[in-house]
Design a protein around this motif. Sequence first.
Motif, PDB file in Angstrom:
ATOM      1  N   LEU A  23       0.811  -1.055   0.091  1.00  0.00           N
ATOM      2  CA  LEU A  23      -0.066   0.098  -0.066  1.00  0.00           C
ATOM      3  C   LEU A  23       0.764   1.323  -0.193  1.00  0.00           C
ATOM      4  N   LEU A  24       1.745   1.530   0.737  1.00  0.00           N
ATOM      5  CA  LEU A  24       2.899   2.379   0.720  1.00  0.00           C
ATOM      6  C   LEU A  24       3.419   2.776  -0.619  1.00  0.00           C
ATOM      7  N   LEU A  25       3.899   1.549  -1.228  1.00  0.00           N
ATOM      8  CA  LEU A  25       4.465   1.631  -2.593  1.00  0.00           C
ATOM      9  C   LEU A  25       3.414   2.327  -3.400  1.00  0.00           C
ATOM     10  N   GLY A  26       2.330   1.814  -3.212  1.00  0.00           N
ATOM     11  CA  GLY A  26       1.177   2.290  -4.293  1.00  0.00           C
ATOM     12  C   GLY A  26       1.021   3.715  -4.236  1.00  0.00           C
ATOM     13  N   PHE A  27       0.636   4.119  -2.900  1.00  0.00           N
ATOM     14  CA  PHE A  27       0.542   5.585  -2.247  1.00  0.00           C
ATOM     15  C   PHE A  27       1.722   6.439  -2.759  1.00  0.00           C
ATOM     16  N   TRP A  28       3.090   5.744  -2.843  1.00  0.00           N
ATOM     17  CA  TRP A  28       4.009   6.801  -3.302  1.00  0.00           C
ATOM     18  C   TRP A  28       4.057   6.701  -4.848  1.00  0.00           C
ATOM     19  N   THR A  29       3.480   5.856  -5.496  1.00  0.00           N
ATOM     20  CA  THR A  29       3.373   5.984  -6.716  1.00  0.00           C
ATOM     21  C   THR A  29       2.447   7.032  -7.174  1.00  0.00           C
ATOM     22  N   LEU A  30       1.466   7.337  -6.454  1.00  0.00           N
ATOM     23  CA  LEU A  30       0.396   8.168  -6.768  1.00  0.00           C
ATOM     24  C   LEU A  30       0.966   9.502  -6.613  1.00  0.00           C
ATOM     25  N   ILE A  31       1.488   9.746  -5.317  1.00  0.00           N
ATOM     26  CA  ILE A  31       2.460  10.951  -5.289  1.00  0.00           C
ATOM     27  C   ILE A  31       3.201  11.440  -6.332  1.00  0.00           C
ATOM     28  N   GLU A  32       4.076  10.299  -6.724  1.00  0.00           N
ATOM     29  CA  GLU A  32       4.969  10.706  -7.964  1.00  0.00           C
ATOM     30  C   GLU A  32       4.135  11.037  -9.228  1.00  0.00           C
ATOM     31  N   LEU A  33       3.019  10.406  -9.575  1.00  0.00           N
ATOM     32  CA  LEU A  33       2.177  10.783 -10.682  1.00  0.00           C
ATOM     33  C   LEU A  33       1.856  12.242 -10.675  1.00  0.00           C
ATOM     34  N   PHE A  34       1.164  12.607  -9.606  1.00  0.00           N
ATOM     35  CA  PHE A  34       0.677  14.035  -9.208  1.00  0.00           C
ATOM     36  C   PHE A  34       1.882  14.869  -9.293  1.00  0.00           C
ATOM     37  N   ALA A  35       3.001  14.434  -8.858  1.00  0.00           N
ATOM     38  CA  ALA A  35       4.081  15.579  -8.907  1.00  0.00           C
ATOM     39  C   ALA A  35       4.922  15.696 -10.572  1.00  0.00           C
TER      40      ALA A  35
END
Length: 67
Positions: A23-35
């Motif tokens: 879940l943390l890896l998936g969350f960080w994926t979303l952060i990188e996408l939005f950035a």
Amino acid sequence: MKKLINLEDRFFAPLWIRATIVLLLGFWTLIELFAGAQGWAAFFAALAVFSAWRFAVIDYTSEDGET
């Protein structure tokens, strides 16, 4: 050659630890996408998928210290 991160270690035996990592890896994926960092997003998405797959196929139920 010693592994950098040994996903077969007994530390990862509890399901909540494995789920939290994915879940943390998936969350960080979303952060990188939005950035706007698609390269890093792809890297973390691949890492999340690989981790989820490895956690699903590793048998953590063996009683001895090795798997």
